[in-house]
Structure formats: C-alpha cells, structure tokens
Design an enzyme around this catalytic site. Sequence first.
Site, PDB file in Angstrom:
ATOM      1  N   ASP A 200      -6.554   5.098  -6.272  1.00  0.00           N
ATOM      2  CA  ASP A 200      -7.396   5.308  -5.081  1.00  0.00           C
ATOM      3  C   ASP A 200      -7.821   6.982  -4.994  1.00  0.00           C
ATOM      4  O   ASP A 200      -7.514   7.458  -4.532  1.00  0.00           O
ATOM      5  CB  ASP A 200      -7.639   4.974  -3.781  1.00  0.00           C
ATOM      6  CG  ASP A 200      -8.534   5.307  -2.748  1.00  0.00           C
ATOM      7  OD1 ASP A 200      -9.784   5.374  -3.044  1.00  0.00           O
ATOM      8  OD2 ASP A 200      -8.261   4.826  -2.150  1.00  0.00           O
TER       9      ASP A 200
ATOM     10  N   ASN B 154      -8.872  -8.807  -0.235  1.00  0.00           N
ATOM     11  CA  ASN B 154      -8.224  -8.205   0.556  1.00  0.00           C
ATOM     12  C   ASN B 154      -7.907  -9.041   2.164  1.00  0.00           C
ATOM     13  O   ASN B 154      -9.377  -8.435   2.284  1.00  0.00           O
ATOM     14  CB  ASN B 154      -8.525  -7.207  -0.190  1.00  0.00           C
ATOM     15  CG  ASN B 154      -7.980  -6.459  -1.414  1.00  0.00           C
ATOM     16  OD1 ASN B 154      -8.038  -7.123  -2.096  1.00  0.00           O
ATOM     17  ND2 ASN B 154      -7.442  -4.402  -1.423  1.00  0.00           N
ATOM     18  N   VAL B 155      -6.724  -8.641   2.876  1.00  0.00           N
ATOM     19  CA  VAL B 155      -6.705  -9.084   3.640  1.00  0.00           C
ATOM     20  C   VAL B 155      -5.079  -8.387   4.464  1.00  0.00           C
ATOM     21  O   VAL B 155      -4.039  -8.858   3.897  1.00  0.00           O
ATOM     22  CB  VAL B 155      -6.102 -10.291   4.250  1.00  0.00           C
ATOM     23  CG1 VAL B 155      -6.025 -10.745   5.120  1.00  0.00           C
ATOM     24  CG2 VAL B 155      -7.766 -11.255   3.198  1.00  0.00           C
TER      25      VAL B 155
ATOM     26  N   SER C  95       0.408  -1.459  -0.277  1.00  0.00           N
ATOM     27  CA  SER C  95      -0.249   0.197  -0.048  1.00  0.00           C
ATOM     28  C   SER C  95       1.023   1.131   0.251  1.00  0.00           C
ATOM     29  O   SER C  95       1.880   1.508   0.284  1.00  0.00           O
ATOM     30  CB  SER C  95      -1.312  -0.133   1.170  1.00  0.00           C
ATOM     31  OG  SER C  95      -0.250   0.571   2.391  1.00  0.00           O
TER      32      SER C  95
ATOM     33  N   GLU D  74     -11.621   1.918  -6.616  1.00  0.00           N
ATOM     34  CA  GLU D  74     -13.018   1.835  -5.804  1.00  0.00           C
ATOM     35  C   GLU D  74     -14.269   3.207  -5.567  1.00  0.00           C
ATOM     36  O   GLU D  74     -13.908   4.527  -6.052  1.00  0.00           O
ATOM     37  CB  GLU D  74     -11.795   2.379  -4.145  1.00  0.00           C
ATOM     38  CG  GLU D  74     -13.487   2.347  -2.883  1.00  0.00           C
ATOM     39  CD  GLU D  74     -12.707   2.384  -1.360  1.00  0.00           C
ATOM     40  OE1 GLU D  74     -13.250   3.089  -0.852  1.00  0.00           O
ATOM     41  OE2 GLU D  74     -11.609   2.026  -1.504  1.00  0.00           O
TER      42      GLU D  74
ATOM     43  N   HIS E  13     -12.594  -5.140  -0.130  1.00  0.00           N
ATOM     44  CA  HIS E  13     -11.826  -4.444   1.002  1.00  0.00           C
ATOM     45  C   HIS E  13     -11.760  -4.820   2.229  1.00  0.00           C
ATOM     46  O   HIS E  13     -12.546  -4.842   2.060  1.00  0.00           O
ATOM     47  CB  HIS E  13     -11.582  -3.372   0.685  1.00  0.00           C
ATOM     48  CG  HIS E  13     -10.915  -2.498  -0.565  1.00  0.00           C
ATOM     49  ND1 HIS E  13      -9.575  -1.813  -0.344  1.00  0.00           N
ATOM     50  CD2 HIS E  13     -10.712  -3.010  -1.409  1.00  0.00           C
ATOM     51  CE1 HIS E  13      -9.002  -1.482  -1.905  1.00  0.00           C
ATOM     52  NE2 HIS E  13      -9.758  -2.730  -2.542  1.00  0.00           N
ATOM     53  N   GLY E  14     -11.034  -4.605   2.873  1.00  0.00           N
ATOM     54  CA  GLY E  14     -11.273  -5.290   4.332  1.00  0.00           C
ATOM     55  C   GLY E  14     -12.033  -6.678   5.028  1.00  0.00           C
ATOM     56  O   GLY E  14     -12.622  -6.557   5.739  1.00  0.00           O
TER      57      GLY E  14
ATOM     58  N   ASP F 194      -1.022  -0.621  -3.893  1.00  0.00           N
ATOM     59  CA  ASP F 194      -2.742  -0.832  -3.451  1.00  0.00           C
ATOM     60  C   ASP F 194      -2.878   0.129  -2.728  1.00  0.00           C
ATOM     61  O   ASP F 194      -1.900   1.194  -2.542  1.00  0.00           O
ATOM     62  CB  ASP F 194      -2.757  -2.145  -2.038  1.00  0.00           C
ATOM     63  CG  ASP F 194      -4.606  -2.104  -1.638  1.00  0.00           C
ATOM     64  OD1 ASP F 194      -5.430  -2.164  -3.120  1.00  0.00           O
ATOM     65  OD2 ASP F 194      -4.527  -1.922  -0.994  1.00  0.00           O
ATOM     66  N   HIS F 195      -4.070   1.326  -3.093  1.00  0.00           N
ATOM     67  CA  HIS F 195      -4.483   2.197  -2.666  1.00  0.00           C
ATOM     68  C   HIS F 195      -3.661   3.481  -2.814  1.00  0.00           C
ATOM     69  O   HIS F 195      -3.354   4.230  -2.088  1.00  0.00           O
ATOM     70  CB  HIS F 195      -4.666   2.385  -1.107  1.00  0.00           C
ATOM     71  CG  HIS F 195      -6.122   1.611  -0.504  1.00  0.00           C
ATOM     72  ND1 HIS F 195      -7.033   1.848  -0.770  1.00  0.00           N
ATOM     73  CD2 HIS F 195      -6.214   0.266  -0.184  1.00  0.00           C
ATOM     74  CE1 HIS F 195      -8.262   1.352  -0.173  1.00  0.00           C
ATOM     75  NE2 HIS F 195      -7.269   0.269   0.146  1.00  0.00           N
TER      76      HIS F 195
END
Length: 284
Positions: free
Chosen positions: A109, A236-237, A50, A139, A214-215, A87-88
């Site tokens: 994002d 996603n973990v 991320s 997203e 996500h989450g 990511d993000h």
Amino acid sequence: MPLVSTGELVADARTSGRGVAAFNVITLEHAEAIAHGAEQAGAPAILQVSENAVKFHGGGPSGLSAIAAAATAVARASAAPLSLHLDHVMDVDLLRAAHPEGFSSVMFDASKMSYGDNVKATADAVRWGHERGIWIEAELGKVGGKEGEAPLDAHAPGVRTDPAEAAAYVADTGVDALAVAVGSSHAMTERTAALDHALIAALRDAVPVPLVLHGSSGVPDAEIRQAVASGMVKINVGTALNTAFTGAVREYLAGDAKGVDPRKYLAPAREAMAGTVRGFLALL
C-alpha cells in the site's frame, strides 16, 4: 489441506466469472471462523492479515510470525482451499518478512504517496515479490476509512480511480491485481455504500489484471453481486466479522454479568463470524 496460492484462487474466480472473498484475521478465532465458514459453504477463501493486525500482535517480523503461524496451522487443518495474504503493508521490512512466513501474496500500500513515488515504490515491491513467487496487489485511488485517517467522502471529486491512470499504473508497476476506489470505504458498520458500476466496468476493460474491492463490509448484497458481474474479483471483508464477533460477545455478557471464562463468549463469537463468512461466500 496444504495452503493454496492467492494468485490461483483469484485466477480461478476470474475465469469462472465469480468473486473470491478475502477475510481479515485478527485473532485465532477469526482464522478458525473463516476456515469453518468456508468448509460449510464448500468454497475457497483468503485469510488476510493486515499490517495493523501485526501491530496488535507486537509488530514487526515477530508479530507477523505469531499470527501467520496460527493462521497457517488453521488453514492446513481445514478441508477448504485457503490462502494466506498480507494486507495493506506500508513497511518494507514487513513486506520482506512475508515470504519466509508462507504468505503467497501481499497488498503493498503506497496509496498515501504521490503518484510518481507510488509507482516507484510499488514497482520495487513487485520486482522483489516476483523474484520469490509472491503475487502483489496495490491500490490506486483513495479508499477511505483506514485507521488514523480523516473521514473521506467516497464520492468526492478526485477520490475514485481513473481508468486511464489505472492502465498506466499497472503497466508501469507490473502488479498482479489492483484495488480501486469505486464508492466503498473501509470500516463501515452499516451496509449503505453505493458503487459506481460503470466505473468498475471501465476499469475492468482498461487493465489486464483482476480488480479488488476494499471496504466490502459496507456494501449491500445486491451491490456486491453487481460489482462482481461488472468485473470485481477479490472481495475484501473485515469489519463485518468484527461486528459479528462483538455483537455475540455483548449478547453473552449481557446475560452473564459474572462470567469470567472467555471460552464461554468466544465460542458464540467465533460461530457468529463463521455465519458471516458463509453469507459472503454464498453471495459470491
């Protein structure tokens, strides 16, 4: 083995009606644990870094280069099919640094922007990425719990992703995958999230691209299974690995108050994360 592409792993999972897990990498031990867990499970996985993890390693292209080199080396030494995902990402300069570092995919994002600005910025990112063969995730909706954000009720009005808006968004941006808000939240340490499975199915039917959850650390096993059956593909973990890591370190230090060798507690922390990886991969 050589790195595989995220797009390939997601497409294979979608075709076979299963999910593929993407695990957050913060330290070298995270990457090693993900690779080891994937090997033990006999399953592919996505190593995702991320923007916050890049900041932890110094930020900017140099911070990205360091953690990317470590993750790439681990992946290439592994017998499991592994890909590298950024990511993000909100920083456009960081987005553009992904290609030379070997990332096959980026989650861009722009979710904090207005809808119109989100569409424009994401479409620009997609054009840039596709010119370089990079798969782009975005997203739509509000998946709360991100660092630095105020708490957000995942079930509050206006938070969840609207299927009609999602269809227009995918058409206007050209994204390869869509992360949607369906009841989960980032950074949950307890697995108590309840997902809206009817909404997942409606989103699956509304958009032609794979859906991303996500989450997932806060989502119970049965909910994840049903989410995949309803249409979720990329799972996603992140926090679940950190919970395993920190728990193992605390347990070791509680029994060895005078210990100073980090290898003594990083080894069980790495193994605890590998166990978490195995669990999620078996679930999917």
